[in-house]
Design a protein around this motif. Structure first.
Motif, PDB file in Angstrom:
ATOM      1  N   THR A 191       9.353   1.504  -5.713  1.00  0.00           N
ATOM      2  CA  THR A 191       9.271   2.926  -5.406  1.00  0.00           C
ATOM      3  C   THR A 191       7.802   3.275  -5.223  1.00  0.00           C
ATOM      4  OG1 THR A 191      11.256   3.406  -6.697  1.00  0.00           O
ATOM      5  CG2 THR A 191       9.772   5.257  -6.230  1.00  0.00           C
ATOM      6  N   VAL A 192       7.446   3.729  -4.034  1.00  0.00           N
ATOM      7  CA  VAL A 192       6.048   3.971  -3.681  1.00  0.00           C
ATOM      8  C   VAL A 192       5.691   5.426  -3.945  1.00  0.00           C
ATOM      9  CG1 VAL A 192       4.344   3.876  -1.821  1.00  0.00           C
ATOM     10  CG2 VAL A 192       6.146   2.140  -1.961  1.00  0.00           C
ATOM     11  N   ARG A 193       4.589   5.627  -4.664  1.00  0.00           N
ATOM     12  CA  ARG A 193       4.100   6.967  -4.978  1.00  0.00           C
ATOM     13  C   ARG A 193       2.644   7.124  -4.558  1.00  0.00           C
ATOM     14  NH1 ARG A 193       7.708   5.816  -9.184  1.00  0.00           N
ATOM     15  NH2 ARG A 193       9.122   7.549  -9.713  1.00  0.00           N
ATOM     16  N   ASN A 194       2.255   8.355  -4.248  1.00  0.00           N
ATOM     17  CA  ASN A 194       0.841   8.615  -3.969  1.00  0.00           C
ATOM     18  C   ASN A 194       0.115   8.945  -5.264  1.00  0.00           C
ATOM     19  OD1 ASN A 194       1.468  11.307  -4.573  1.00  0.00           O
ATOM     20  ND2 ASN A 194       1.476  11.963  -2.437  1.00  0.00           N
ATOM     21  N   VAL A 195      -1.171   9.266  -5.171  1.00  0.00           N
ATOM     22  CA  VAL A 195      -1.972   9.474  -6.379  1.00  0.00           C
ATOM     23  C   VAL A 195      -1.532  10.713  -7.155  1.00  0.00           C
ATOM     24  CG1 VAL A 195      -3.976   8.216  -5.542  1.00  0.00           C
ATOM     25  CG2 VAL A 195      -3.764  10.656  -5.041  1.00  0.00           C
ATOM     26  N   SER A 196      -0.780  11.607  -6.506  1.00  0.00           N
ATOM     27  CA  SER A 196      -0.262  12.795  -7.195  1.00  0.00           C
ATOM     28  C   SER A 196       1.081  12.543  -7.864  1.00  0.00           C
ATOM     29  CB  SER A 196      -0.115  13.954  -6.198  1.00  0.00           C
ATOM     30  OG  SER A 196      -1.366  14.291  -5.633  1.00  0.00           O
ATOM     31  N   ARG A 209      -7.124   2.923  -1.820  1.00  0.00           N
ATOM     32  CA  ARG A 209      -5.692   2.737  -2.035  1.00  0.00           C
ATOM     33  C   ARG A 209      -5.042   4.111  -2.208  1.00  0.00           C
ATOM     34  NH1 ARG A 209      -6.126  -2.521  -6.182  1.00  0.00           N
ATOM     35  NH2 ARG A 209      -7.741  -3.556  -4.954  1.00  0.00           N
ATOM     36  N   VAL A 210      -4.151   4.467  -1.291  1.00  0.00           N
ATOM     37  CA  VAL A 210      -3.588   5.816  -1.293  1.00  0.00           C
ATOM     38  C   VAL A 210      -2.188   5.880  -1.877  1.00  0.00           C
ATOM     39  CG1 VAL A 210      -5.018   6.541   0.647  1.00  0.00           C
ATOM     40  CG2 VAL A 210      -2.740   5.600   1.080  1.00  0.00           C
ATOM     41  N   ALA A 211      -1.518   4.740  -2.002  1.00  0.00           N
ATOM     42  CA  ALA A 211      -0.158   4.738  -2.559  1.00  0.00           C
ATOM     43  C   ALA A 211       0.132   3.368  -3.153  1.00  0.00           C
ATOM     44  CB  ALA A 211       0.871   5.083  -1.485  1.00  0.00           C
ATOM     45  N   CYS A 212       1.050   3.353  -4.121  1.00  0.00           N
ATOM     46  CA  CYS A 212       1.325   2.125  -4.860  1.00  0.00           C
ATOM     47  C   CYS A 212       2.757   2.131  -5.371  1.00  0.00           C
ATOM     48  CB  CYS A 212       0.344   2.010  -6.034  1.00  0.00           C
ATOM     49  SG  CYS A 212       0.462   0.507  -7.030  1.00  0.00           S
ATOM     50  N   GLY A 213       3.347   0.944  -5.452  1.00  0.00           N
ATOM     51  CA  GLY A 213       4.672   0.809  -6.040  1.00  0.00           C
ATOM     52  C   GLY A 213       4.792  -0.498  -6.776  1.00  0.00           C
ATOM     53  N   ALA A 269      -1.853  -8.286  -6.716  1.00  0.00           N
ATOM     54  CA  ALA A 269      -1.571  -9.345  -7.694  1.00  0.00           C
ATOM     55  C   ALA A 269      -1.063  -8.871  -9.053  1.00  0.00           C
ATOM     56  CB  ALA A 269      -2.829 -10.195  -7.902  1.00  0.00           C
ATOM     57  N   VAL A 270      -1.154  -7.567  -9.355  1.00  0.00           N
ATOM     58  CA  VAL A 270      -0.782  -7.084 -10.687  1.00  0.00           C
ATOM     59  C   VAL A 270       0.202  -5.924 -10.550  1.00  0.00           C
ATOM     60  CG1 VAL A 270      -1.616  -6.153 -12.885  1.00  0.00           C
ATOM     61  CG2 VAL A 270      -3.054  -7.750 -11.579  1.00  0.00           C
ATOM     62  N   GLY A 271       1.261  -5.958 -11.309  1.00  0.00           N
ATOM     63  CA  GLY A 271       2.284  -4.927 -11.227  1.00  0.00           C
ATOM     64  C   GLY A 271       1.994  -3.707 -12.079  1.00  0.00           C
ATOM     65  N   ILE A 272       0.839  -3.084 -11.851  1.00  0.00           N
ATOM     66  CA  ILE A 272       0.463  -1.848 -12.552  1.00  0.00           C
ATOM     67  C   ILE A 272      -0.058  -0.856 -11.519  1.00  0.00           C
ATOM     68  CG2 ILE A 272      -0.981  -0.768 -14.315  1.00  0.00           C
ATOM     69  CD1 ILE A 272      -1.167  -3.471 -15.702  1.00  0.00           C
ATOM     70  N   CYS A 273       0.548   0.316 -11.440  1.00  0.00           N
ATOM     71  CA  CYS A 273       0.123   1.357 -10.496  1.00  0.00           C
ATOM     72  C   CYS A 273      -0.414   2.562 -11.271  1.00  0.00           C
ATOM     73  CB  CYS A 273       1.292   1.777  -9.611  1.00  0.00           C
ATOM     74  SG  CYS A 273       1.777   0.555  -8.383  1.00  0.00           S
ATOM     75  N   ASP A 274      -1.683   2.489 -11.659  1.00  0.00           N
ATOM     76  CA  ASP A 274      -2.319   3.568 -12.407  1.00  0.00           C
ATOM     77  C   ASP A 274      -3.287   4.304 -11.484  1.00  0.00           C
ATOM     78  OD1 ASP A 274      -3.640   5.276 -14.082  1.00  0.00           O
ATOM     79  OD2 ASP A 274      -4.357   3.745 -15.469  1.00  0.00           O
ATOM     80  N   PRO A 300      -8.318   4.910  -7.742  1.00  0.00           N
ATOM     81  CA  PRO A 300      -6.854   4.859  -7.822  1.00  0.00           C
ATOM     82  C   PRO A 300      -6.289   3.468  -7.544  1.00  0.00           C
ATOM     83  CG  PRO A 300      -7.549   6.826  -6.670  1.00  0.00           C
ATOM     84  CD  PRO A 300      -8.780   5.993  -6.869  1.00  0.00           C
ATOM     85  N   TYR A 301      -5.412   3.046  -8.428  1.00  0.00           N
ATOM     86  CA  TYR A 301      -4.647   1.803  -8.299  1.00  0.00           C
ATOM     87  C   TYR A 301      -5.508   0.537  -8.332  1.00  0.00           C
ATOM     88  CZ  TYR A 301      -1.304   5.307  -6.774  1.00  0.00           C
ATOM     89  OH  TYR A 301      -0.514   6.425  -6.696  1.00  0.00           O
ATOM     90  N   LEU A 302      -6.726   0.650  -8.828  1.00  0.00           N
ATOM     91  CA  LEU A 302      -7.518  -0.558  -9.063  1.00  0.00           C
ATOM     92  C   LEU A 302      -6.785  -1.473 -10.038  1.00  0.00           C
ATOM     93  CD1 LEU A 302     -10.273  -1.937  -8.429  1.00  0.00           C
ATOM     94  CD2 LEU A 302     -11.172  -0.824 -10.492  1.00  0.00           C
ATOM     95  N   SER A 303      -5.903  -0.880 -10.831  1.00  0.00           N
ATOM     96  CA  SER A 303      -5.094  -1.620 -11.807  1.00  0.00           C
ATOM     97  C   SER A 303      -4.219  -2.691 -11.158  1.00  0.00           C
ATOM     98  CB  SER A 303      -4.192  -0.650 -12.575  1.00  0.00           C
ATOM     99  OG  SER A 303      -3.379   0.100 -11.660  1.00  0.00           O
ATOM    100  N   ALA A 304      -3.930  -2.557  -9.862  1.00  0.00           N
ATOM    101  CA  ALA A 304      -3.065  -3.513  -9.173  1.00  0.00           C
ATOM    102  C   ALA A 304      -3.801  -4.792  -8.789  1.00  0.00           C
ATOM    103  CB  ALA A 304      -2.448  -2.875  -7.928  1.00  0.00           C
ATOM    104  N   GLY A 305      -5.089  -4.866  -9.062  1.00  0.00           N
ATOM    105  CA  GLY A 305      -5.843  -6.074  -8.773  1.00  0.00           C
ATOM    106  C   GLY A 305      -6.058  -6.305  -7.287  1.00  0.00           C
TER     107      GLY A 305
END
Length: 199
Positions: free
Chosen positions: A41-46, A188-192, A82-87, A99-104
């Protein structure tokens, strides 16, 4: 020959979207795991939901399909990271929110340069109304690659990915380290987070 109408194109896309899981379900061999291997499920930074990206494994290839809304028109880099974290509030070592630097970085099991990373995908082309429908295939994105110890995530970038295509007429040295890492696709504008789906 007349080009297909918009309604015919949409119908063809709908048929393909239906055929992909049906084919996986019908195959029932060791080459096929489930109809839908994974979903994000893809979400934006909001935190707004932009849509869903699904992964289907058929005959040693993974088909990636997505229907997304709320994006800026034009081309966007689109990768499995590489990482399954969308912070969206991740900070870098200097304390700056990225944003989403957590995803590696891009998922890269082979230690290759861009665009040969395991998670490199074609660009998303977003229409003027902010919507995008994408279907592509990848023979590197196995279930094992998607679901290693720290998982994985799908990322949409702000800018187009140049796939490290820097002709020598622009730079005699070719692509630099940043280009080989990201394709210069910007923030990075969106992450899932990519999660297993049981069917």
């Amino acid at each position: 020959m007349r080009p297909p109408s918009a309604s015919r194109i949409l119908a063809m896309l709908a048929i393909f979207a239906a055929v992909v899981p049906a084919a996986a379900s019908a195959a029932g061999t060791a080459e096929v795991s489930n109809s839908t291997v994974a979903s994000a499920t893809v979400r934006n930074v909001s935190g707004e939901v932009l849509g869903t990206v699904r992964f289907y494994m058929i005959h040693r290839k993974t088909f990636v399909s997505g229907r997304l809304i709320g994006l800026s028109p034009g081309f966007h880099g689109f990768h499995v990271h590489a990482v399954g974290i969308c912070d969206p509030n991740t900070t870098d070592p200097d304390g700056v929110v990225v944003p989403y630097l957590s995803a590696g970085k891009h998922l890269d099991l082979e230690g290759a340069g861009h665009p040969q990373h395991t998670g490199d995908l074609p660009l998303l082309n977003v229409s003027a109304d902010g919507t995008s429908t994408s279907i592509t295939q990848n023979d590197k994105l196995t279930a094992a690659a998607l679901f290693d110890a720290d998982g994985s995530a799908i990322i949409i970038h702000a800018l187009p990915d140049n796939f490290a295509n820097i002709p020598t007429r622009y730079s005699v040295t070719g692509p630099d380290a940043e280009t080989l890492a990201t394709g210069d696709s910007g923030g990075r504008v969106a992450c899932g987070v990519i999660e297993k789906v049981r069917v």
